[in-house]
Design a protein around this motif. Structure first.
Motif: not given
Length: 140
Positions: A26, A29-30, A32-33, A35, A37-40
């Motif tokens: 997680g 992922a946060l 890397a994106a 905004d 979006r990767l974690m929705k």
């Protein structure tokens, strides 16, 4: 090590591994994106506390590394394991308290990753008591 401490050690190792894997997936992922979006996760969930998920992602990644280190130290039965376990699980306890205070309960994932932390802390107590036991000092 008695049976209760062995069970406690197994529970703590499981919690540390679970939390480390989740944070090491997680967090990056946060980052890397930022905004979300990767974690929705919508940016609105931050409630204006942060402009994006970059800082939370970096903190989550650091907690993942800390939990992975604590797992390794406890697995190897190093004398400092109690300290690493306390830092790792205590760090996640603070993370979840702050998260709930800032954004509230928004997802089942918060419970899935949050509930094991106090379980791990409770399971670590017998190990901590054994480590600081006066009987242990007499046998050392």
């Amino acid at each position: 090590m008695n049976a209760k401490t062995k069970l406690s050690r197994w529970v703590v190792l499981s919690v540390l591994a679970f939390e480390a894997v989740g944070a090491l997936i997680g967090g990056p992922a946060l980052v890397a994106a930022p905004d979300g979006r990767l974690m929705k996760i919508p940016l609105e969930d931050l409630g204006g506390t942060f402009p994006d998920f970059l800082i939370p992602g970096l903190l989550l990644t650091a907690l993942g590394v800390l939990n992975a280190v604590a797992f390794g130290v406890l697995l190897r039965r190093l004398p400092s394991a109690w300290l690493w376990v306390g830092l790792a699980l205590g760090g996640f306890l603070v993370w979840f308290i702050v998260e709930l205070a800032l954004v509230g309960a928004k997802s089942w994932a918060q419970a899935a990753w949050g509930i094991p932390v106090p379980i791990g802390i409770a399971a670590a107590l017998p190990m901590l008591l054994e480590h600081f036991s006066p009987r242990r000092a007499l046998h050392a």
